[in-house]
Design an enzyme around this catalytic site. Structure first.
Site, short mmCIF file in Angstrom:
data_model
loop_
_atom_site.label_atom_id
_atom_site.label_comp_id
_atom_site.label_asym_id
_atom_site.label_seq_id
_atom_site.Cartn_x
_atom_site.Cartn_y
_atom_site.Cartn_z
N LYS B 75 17.12 -48.15 10.45
CA LYS B 75 15.91 -48.13 9.64
C LYS B 75 16.22 -47.34 8.38
O LYS B 75 16.92 -46.31 8.45
CB LYS B 75 14.78 -47.48 10.44
CG LYS B 75 13.44 -47.46 9.71
CD LYS B 75 12.32 -46.89 10.59
CE LYS B 75 10.98 -46.87 9.88
NZ LYS B 75 9.89 -46.32 10.71
N SER B 150 5.51 -49.02 11.12
CA SER B 150 6.32 -49.08 9.94
C SER B 150 7.73 -49.64 10.16
O SER B 150 8.35 -50.09 9.21
CB SER B 150 6.45 -47.68 9.33
OG SER B 150 7.20 -46.83 10.16
N SER B 174 4.83 -46.46 15.10
CA SER B 174 5.73 -47.24 14.25
C SER B 174 6.95 -47.85 14.93
O SER B 174 7.64 -48.68 14.32
CB SER B 174 6.20 -46.41 13.07
OG SER B 174 5.17 -46.27 12.13
#
Lengths: 95, 483
Positions: B75, B150, B174
């Site tokens: 990420k 997210s 997330s």
């Protein structure tokens, strides 16, 4: 509780956060919506409840006062917007 | 090759069926074929091939670990030395991280191959991946729908087989929410289990990194590498790490599952509820027992979170000031203008909204009414969980109120967007570990089952998820066009 455009401008100033004049009203509306959500908290009696800052109520760990990091000034300054002679440059502060 | 588990790939690499360079090349080609998903912000092709070559040497020498040569992705919230680390923001569009996050170091030493950096909501603030400066990620199951957020890029990449596994981070859901919406497995570990060093901070008392994979078996392998004490993270917890794969096959006979009635009431989509009921029935067949429980403070999680998280965000993001790194506005006239315009031009609307909210909640005269009050509510929520987990082994419920919604559907209404995290946020406030496990489909879109356990019970959660995945095949299903 709802926030006015002036409230939003004052908060933005405290956060040193530029916001466009045309967006002020929508921030006021959104923040007021968030505050409305939070009024639910006011209905709960929390007298005597200890505020919880850490999920496991741990205190911050201390370490020995020893130098552990190397000097990486050049590496870190290589990604800075403006540097000179090892110093970070900003617009003139003192006339 | 794309549908194989980590263990199967590790076996293939060792038997010479394929090399890491071949495997990595295949994934890089696939990423190029599917750029329309917008899952990656940066593809690190050259570095990946170098790492794959090094992995092949390790494999030949016989000193490889399970993840050696496995193509994965990070990420874009994790700092990667020499590689752009944008956090989904214009503010960091020019930021080449000068050091590695501890998690990145750990994957590198394990010999994992990083394919690139995954798209995400700006500074991890969002539930749909639409707040990213780099544009929204598409859900591979329905191209006009969001992948969740997210960690939307991570979830979409795993679902579309654009990486074997990926890292995610979870501050209010997330990891779990995008995992649910994309039909993959995601684990948010106990707060303090995985180092936050080099993971760009949003809300420091809630943020936690974790694995995103197709199966619980893969998640156990990833977590083994990620978990552990880190002296560089002052909130890292120094406790022994169990062997996460060792107990995967334990029997679930007699497992006590608590179902909070607050999780199954109004607001939960009927199709999602029916899918979850079927999943819980599978657990009954596996020998588990169900108890209805009540957690009255759960409804306060969203208001408490939207005080605490923005408050911490406003403090954390004050470091982005246009002076030392990141975006700087053009021709600042003075220092105040430099700060104000760099931040104003560098941050997107959702980030600004949260900075404003947090600044307000922490300002003189409001601190007690909002911040301290929210921290007291946080205690009540945590007490609810502790009481429940004294009676049951795990708590189960939905991850999300509905399946993946349309791109553009909620972005104009922030409050409605916040409510999509209603079932996940309380867990972060309590600091507990929780998983999202693929549990079926509602109208052809994936549904996730949430499993919440006691502190440091990740091994138990993985066992419970794995046993379900032995009797179901939801986690092996691939979206059309990505087979």
């Amino acid at each position: 509780m709802s926030l006015t455009a002036d409230n939003v401008k004052k908060i933005a100033h405290l956060a040193r956060l530029g916001i466009e004049q045309q967006d002020v009203a929508s921030y006021a509306k959104d923040l007021s919506g968030m505050l409305a959500l939070m009024t639910q908290m006011g209905d709960v009696v929390t007298d005597g409840v200890e505020p919880m800052a850490h999920p496991m109520d741990q205190a911050q760990r201390l370490r020995a006062d020893q130098v552990t990091e190397q000097d990486n000034r050049e590496k870190f300054q290589s990604i800075a917007p403006q540097v000179e002679a090892g110093l970070y440059l900003v617009p003139k502060v003192i006339e | 090759m794309y549908n194989k588990s980590i263990a199967e790939l590790a076996k293939g690499l060792r038997s010479g069926q394929f090399s890491s360079v071949e495997l990595t090349t295949a994934f890089l080609d696939r990423i190029k074929q599917h750029t329309a998903l917008n899952a990656y912000i940066t593809v690190t092709e050259d570095l990946a091939l170098q790492a794959a070559k090094a992995a092949d040497i390790r494999l030949t020498k016989g000193d490889a670990e399970l993840l050696t040569g496995i193509p994965m992705a990070q990420k874009d919230i994790f700092c990667t030395e020499g590689v752009k680390t944008s956090c989904g923001s214009k503010m960091l569009d020019n930021f080449i991280a000068p050091y590695n996050a501890t998690v990145v170091d750990k994957f590198n030493s394990a010999g994992a191959v990083m394919l690139g950096k995954l798209n995400m909501d700006e500074f991890a603030m969002g539930s749909s991946n639409e707040t990213s400066y780099y544009g929204p990620v598409k859900n591979p199951w329905a191209i006009n729908n969001v992948p969740g957020g997210s960690s939307g890029g991570s979830a979409a990449a795993i679902a579309a087989r654009l990486a074997v596994c990926a890292t995610g981070t979870d501050t209010g859901g997330s990891i779990r929410q995008p995992a649910a919406l994309c039909g993959i497995t995601g684990l948010k570990p106990t707060y303090g289990r995985v180092s936050r060093y080099g993971m760009i901070a949003y809300a420091s008392s809630l943020d936690q990194g974790g694995p995103m994979t197709r199966s619980a078996e893969d998640a156990a392998i990833m977590l083994q590498t990620m978990a552990g004490f880190d002296p560089k993270d002052s909130t890292s917890v120094d406790l022994p790490i169990p062997d996460y794969s060792a107990g995967l096959n334990n029997s679930l006979e007699g497992l006590k599952i608590g179902l909070p009635k607050e999780f199954f009431g109004e607001g939960l989509n009927a199709d999602v509820a029916a899918t979850l009921e079927a999943a819980i029935n599978e657990y009954l067949k596996l020998g588990a027992k169900i108890t209805e429980i009540s957690m009255p403070s759960l409804k306060l999680a969203i208001p408490a979170y939207y005080v605490i998280a923005p408050a911490e965000c406003s403090a954390n993001l004050s470091r982005f000031d246009g002076v030392r790194f990141g975006y700087r506005c053009e021709n600042p006239v003075d220092l105040a203008d430099l700060y104000t315009r760099s931040r104003g031009e560098g941050f997107g609307k959702e980030v600004k909204r949260r900075i404003l909210m947090g600044t307000y909640a922490l300002s003189a005269g409001y601190y007690d009414a909002y911040y301290i009050k929210a921290q007291k509510i946080r205690r009540l929520i945590s007490d609810d969980f502790n009481n429940a987990l004294a009676e049951v082994d795990v708590i189960m419920g939905p991850v999300t109120p509905s399946t993946a919604f349309g791109i553009g559907e909620k972005i104009g209404n922030p409050i409605e967007m916040y409510l999509s995290d209603i079932y996940t946020i309380a867990i972060n406030l309590a600091g507990l570990p929780a998983m999202s496990v693929p549990a079926g489909f509602a109208k052809a879109l994936p549904v996730g089952l949430q499993i919440i356990g006691n502190y440091f019970s990740e091994d138990k959660l993985l066992n419970i998820a794995h046993q379900y995945q032995q009797v179901t095949d939801w986690h092996t299903q691939t979206p059309k066009g990505f087979e």
